[in-house]
Design an enzyme around this catalytic site. Structure first.
Site, PDB file in Angstrom:
ATOM      1  N   PHE A 145       0.846  -1.194   0.000  1.00 29.18           N
ATOM      2  CA  PHE A 145       0.000   0.000   0.000  1.00 29.18           C
ATOM      3  C   PHE A 145       0.892   1.260   0.000  1.00 29.18           C
ATOM      4  O   PHE A 145       1.900   1.301   0.700  1.00 29.18           O
ATOM      5  CB  PHE A 145      -0.897  -0.030   1.245  1.00 29.18           C
ATOM      6  CG  PHE A 145      -1.999   0.990   1.214  1.00 29.18           C
ATOM      7  CD1 PHE A 145      -3.171   0.742   0.525  1.00 29.18           C
ATOM      8  CD2 PHE A 145      -1.859   2.190   1.881  1.00 29.18           C
ATOM      9  CE1 PHE A 145      -4.185   1.690   0.494  1.00 29.18           C
ATOM     10  CE2 PHE A 145      -2.870   3.140   1.862  1.00 29.18           C
ATOM     11  CZ  PHE A 145      -4.039   2.892   1.155  1.00 29.18           C
ATOM     12  N   ASP A 222       1.013  -5.079   8.556  1.00 27.78           N
ATOM     13  CA  ASP A 222      -0.066  -4.122   8.355  1.00 27.78           C
ATOM     14  C   ASP A 222      -1.348  -4.942   8.207  1.00 27.78           C
ATOM     15  O   ASP A 222      -1.484  -5.735   7.276  1.00 27.78           O
ATOM     16  CB  ASP A 222       0.220  -3.294   7.096  1.00 27.78           C
ATOM     17  CG  ASP A 222      -0.859  -2.261   6.819  1.00 27.78           C
ATOM     18  OD1 ASP A 222      -2.035  -2.526   7.141  1.00 27.78           O
ATOM     19  OD2 ASP A 222      -0.535  -1.199   6.262  1.00 27.78           O
ATOM     20  N   TYR A 247     -11.370   1.752  10.358  1.00 27.98           N
ATOM     21  CA  TYR A 247     -12.537   2.257   9.604  1.00 27.98           C
ATOM     22  C   TYR A 247     -12.914   1.350   8.437  1.00 27.98           C
ATOM     23  O   TYR A 247     -13.838   1.643   7.707  1.00 27.98           O
ATOM     24  CB  TYR A 247     -12.311   3.693   9.115  1.00 27.98           C
ATOM     25  CG  TYR A 247     -11.028   3.905   8.343  1.00 27.98           C
ATOM     26  CD1 TYR A 247     -10.931   3.545   7.008  1.00 27.98           C
ATOM     27  CD2 TYR A 247      -9.915   4.464   8.961  1.00 27.98           C
ATOM     28  CE1 TYR A 247      -9.757   3.726   6.303  1.00 27.98           C
ATOM     29  CE2 TYR A 247      -8.735   4.652   8.266  1.00 27.98           C
ATOM     30  CZ  TYR A 247      -8.656   4.284   6.932  1.00 27.98           C
ATOM     31  OH  TYR A 247      -7.494   4.461   6.249  1.00 27.98           O
ATOM     32  N   LYS A 248     -12.178   0.239   8.254  1.00 29.77           N
ATOM     33  CA  LYS A 248     -12.509  -0.684   7.167  1.00 29.77           C
ATOM     34  C   LYS A 248     -13.469  -1.748   7.725  1.00 29.77           C
ATOM     35  O   LYS A 248     -14.618  -1.457   7.976  1.00 29.77           O
ATOM     36  CB  LYS A 248     -11.224  -1.246   6.578  1.00 29.77           C
ATOM     37  CG  LYS A 248     -10.460  -0.126   5.845  1.00 29.77           C
ATOM     38  CD  LYS A 248      -9.105  -0.492   5.330  1.00 29.77           C
ATOM     39  CE  LYS A 248      -8.506   0.710   4.604  1.00 29.77           C
ATOM     40  NZ  LYS A 248      -7.093   0.547   4.280  1.00 29.77           N
ATOM     41  N   ARG A 396     -12.583  -3.283  -7.084  1.00 30.16           N
ATOM     42  CA  ARG A 396     -12.592  -4.194  -5.926  1.00 30.16           C
ATOM     43  C   ARG A 396     -14.012  -4.303  -5.398  1.00 30.16           C
ATOM     44  O   ARG A 396     -14.686  -3.297  -5.181  1.00 30.16           O
ATOM     45  CB  ARG A 396     -11.682  -3.656  -4.817  1.00 30.16           C
ATOM     46  CG  ARG A 396     -10.215  -3.639  -5.181  1.00 30.16           C
ATOM     47  CD  ARG A 396      -9.370  -3.248  -3.981  1.00 30.16           C
ATOM     48  NE  ARG A 396      -9.847  -2.011  -3.362  1.00 30.16           N
ATOM     49  CZ  ARG A 396      -9.311  -1.481  -2.270  1.00 30.16           C
ATOM     50  NH1 ARG A 396      -8.313  -2.092  -1.646  1.00 30.16           N
ATOM     51  NH2 ARG A 396      -9.776  -0.351  -1.778  1.00 30.16           N
TER      52      ARG A 396
HETATM   53  C1  PLP Z   1      -6.261   1.635   4.197  1.00 30.70           C
HETATM   54  C2  PLP Z   1      -4.831   1.331   4.389  1.00 30.70           C
HETATM   55  C3  PLP Z   1      -3.972   2.249   5.024  1.00 30.70           C
HETATM   56  C4  PLP Z   1      -4.506   3.599   5.415  1.00 30.70           C
HETATM   57  O1  PLP Z   1      -3.682   4.384   6.191  1.00 30.70           O
HETATM   58  P1  PLP Z   1      -4.318   5.703   6.865  1.00 30.70           P
HETATM   59  O2  PLP Z   1      -3.242   6.308   7.617  1.00 30.70           O
HETATM   60  O3  PLP Z   1      -5.482   5.259   7.687  1.00 30.70           O
HETATM   61  O4  PLP Z   1      -4.818   6.578   5.741  1.00 30.70           O
HETATM   62  C5  PLP Z   1      -2.655   1.857   5.243  1.00 30.70           C
HETATM   63  N1  PLP Z   1      -2.199   0.636   4.851  1.00 30.70           N
HETATM   64  C6  PLP Z   1      -3.021  -0.260   4.216  1.00 30.70           C
HETATM   65  C7  PLP Z   1      -2.500  -1.592   3.806  1.00 30.70           C
HETATM   66  C8  PLP Z   1      -4.340   0.074   3.952  1.00 30.70           C
HETATM   67  O5  PLP Z   1      -5.126  -0.792   3.330  1.00 30.70           O
END
Ligand code: PLP
Length: 426
Positions: A145, A222, A247-248, A396
């Site tokens: 990511f 992560d 938040y997911k 997705r």
């Molecule tokens: C959604 C996501 C993030 C998001 O990071 P934020 O700091 O909350 O914006 C980070 N890493 C992965 C793998 C994600 O899917």
């Protein structure tokens, strides 16, 4: 609480007949978790919400919780609430995430800043341990990511570390073979996305941890796309540090703070880089020098974002009620169903899938690829069909087991097929 998610119940075809039944009404009727859908706030005009992996839906209970919070906890108890409740919320909610979703004993998980900031703290802290041992390399894969890659790039420049990239198959992710090849005596930290945001591939967390430790390094996972939906046991695996979104699949709401897990025996050695009063051993000592808390609280920096943690409490209640194993079972049934529909209705239109078919290594979203997806997305959204698009050609379908119905999956896939057909006909 963890179950190996590789059982193979032929859900779509229990009697072994074919073709597999694709009638969503039958599947919804047979779904033991179907009643949970009503706990969520109805979304007017949305016929298929397929983005629960990016932003989970709010629960009805959360509206009451917010109102009560404004009137009482904040409005009436005022500053006294810090003593009465708020100071302990980061670890109290952290412990619940740990026990319900991470396979983590209490005292090792804390809710704090954004995922990005917690990744920075986690990777910096793990790197410092490596640097002390003369190790200078951070290992990550080239499909990680963006925020993870950017944070690592910044840390490497800041601390004079080097970055080594593992090239991965974009329909999978980091395998033990690839990691074993990349590890060296110079490896300080390995950073791995447990479930790939692109393909939905589940990395072998215990085996990757074992290999990393064998090489004398530390691993940071992560968990953004696995927390709340894919069972794991960080404690059993002996994982070092992990960070994840709320938040997911944990439905904490936009910008809800992330969580950080650190294995207990590492706490004393881990020094995170943003030293603040809330992470100090004695918060109100107002002491001249910073002494980190002898616990997971040392990963806090400033005043915790209490308002942002409220919705999360309701989702954790729901996960507890439903059970993570049942959530995982429905997740697999939903992605099986999405695969079956994609094979039947989208493959003939040139759509390919970029998610593992093998259940054991499949998270809770299905990634489809077609060059016209960017073009048809606005049409889907305006029709109330809401997947998300990821560059360059991926849609997705994020399936959140407690809020997604089989009917939504069917309507969504049909709408994609229709949009592609209209385009071809035009
Ligand atoms: C959604 C996501 C993030 C998001 O990071 P934020 O700091 O909350 O914006 C980070 N890493 C992965 C793998 C994600 O899917």
């Amino acid at each position: 609480m963890t179950t190996s998610p590789n059982a193979d119940p032929a859900f779509l075809d229990p009697a072994g007949h074919d073709p597999a039944p694709l009638d969503p009404a039958l599947l919804d009727a047979a779904d033991p978790l179907a009643p949970f859908v009503d706990r969520f706030v109805p979304a007017e005009g949305v016929v298929a919400y397929l983005d629960g992996n990016s932003l989970g839906r709010p629960l009805k209970a959360t509206a009451d919780r917010f109102a009560d919070f404004v009137a009482h906890e904040w409005g009436t108890r005022l500053i006294r609430s810090w003593d009465e409740r708020w100071m302990d919320l980061p670890t109290e909610i952290g412990d619940r995430i740990g026990s319900l979703s991470l396979g983590a004993a209490p005292g090792q998980t804390v809710v704090g800043d954004s995922t990005t900031v917690l990744l920075y703290k986690a990777i910096r802290a793990a790197l410092e341990l490596g640097l002390r041992e003369g190790r200078r390399e951070i290992l990550l894969d080239d499909d990680q990511f963006p925020t993870d890659r950017f944070v690592i790039d910044g840390i490497a420049r800041e601390r004079g570390a080097t970055v080594r990239w593992i090239a991965v198959d974009k329909t999978l992710g980091v395998t033990p073979e690839l990691l074993a090849e990349a590890l060296s005596p110079d490896t300080a930290v390995v950073v791995i996305n447990h479930v790939s945001y692109r393909s939905g591939f589940i990395a072998d967390l215990p085996e990757l941890t074992r290999l990393t430790h064998e090489a004398g390094a530390r691993v940071v996972f992560d968990l953004c796309h696995s927390a709340g939906v894919v069972p794991m046991s960080l404690d059993d695996a002996g994982a070092d540090i992990a960070v994840g979104c709320t938040y997911k699949f944990l439905n904490g709401g936009p910008g809800a703070p992330a969580f950080l897990y650190a294995r207990r025996d590492l706490h004393d050695a881990l020094e995170q880089p943003i030293q603040g009063w809330m992470g100090a051993a004695d918060v109100f000592a107002m002491a001249p020098a910073y002494v980190p808390a002898p616990s997971i609280r040392r990963f806090l920096s400033g005043t915790p974002p209490i308002v942002g943690m409220l919705a999360l409490i309701d989702m954790l209640d729901l996960i507890e009620e439903a059970g993570l194993d049942r959530i995982r079972a429905k997740s697999l049934e939903l992605t099986d169903y999405a695969f079956a529909l994609a094979d039947e209705r989208l493959a003939p239109l040139g759509v390919t899938t970029a998610t593992p078919r093998e259940r054991r290594i499949r998270g809770s979203h299905l990634t489809l690829a077609h060059p016209a997806f960017r073009e048809i997305l606005p049409r889907l959204w305006s029709a109330g069909v809401v997947p998300d698009f990821r560059n360059p050609d991926a849609l997705r379908l994020g399936l959140s087991p407690l809020s997604t119905t089989f009917a939504e999956v069917e309507l969504g896939v049909e709408a994609i097929a229709e949009a592609l057909r209209d385009r071809v006909d035009a």
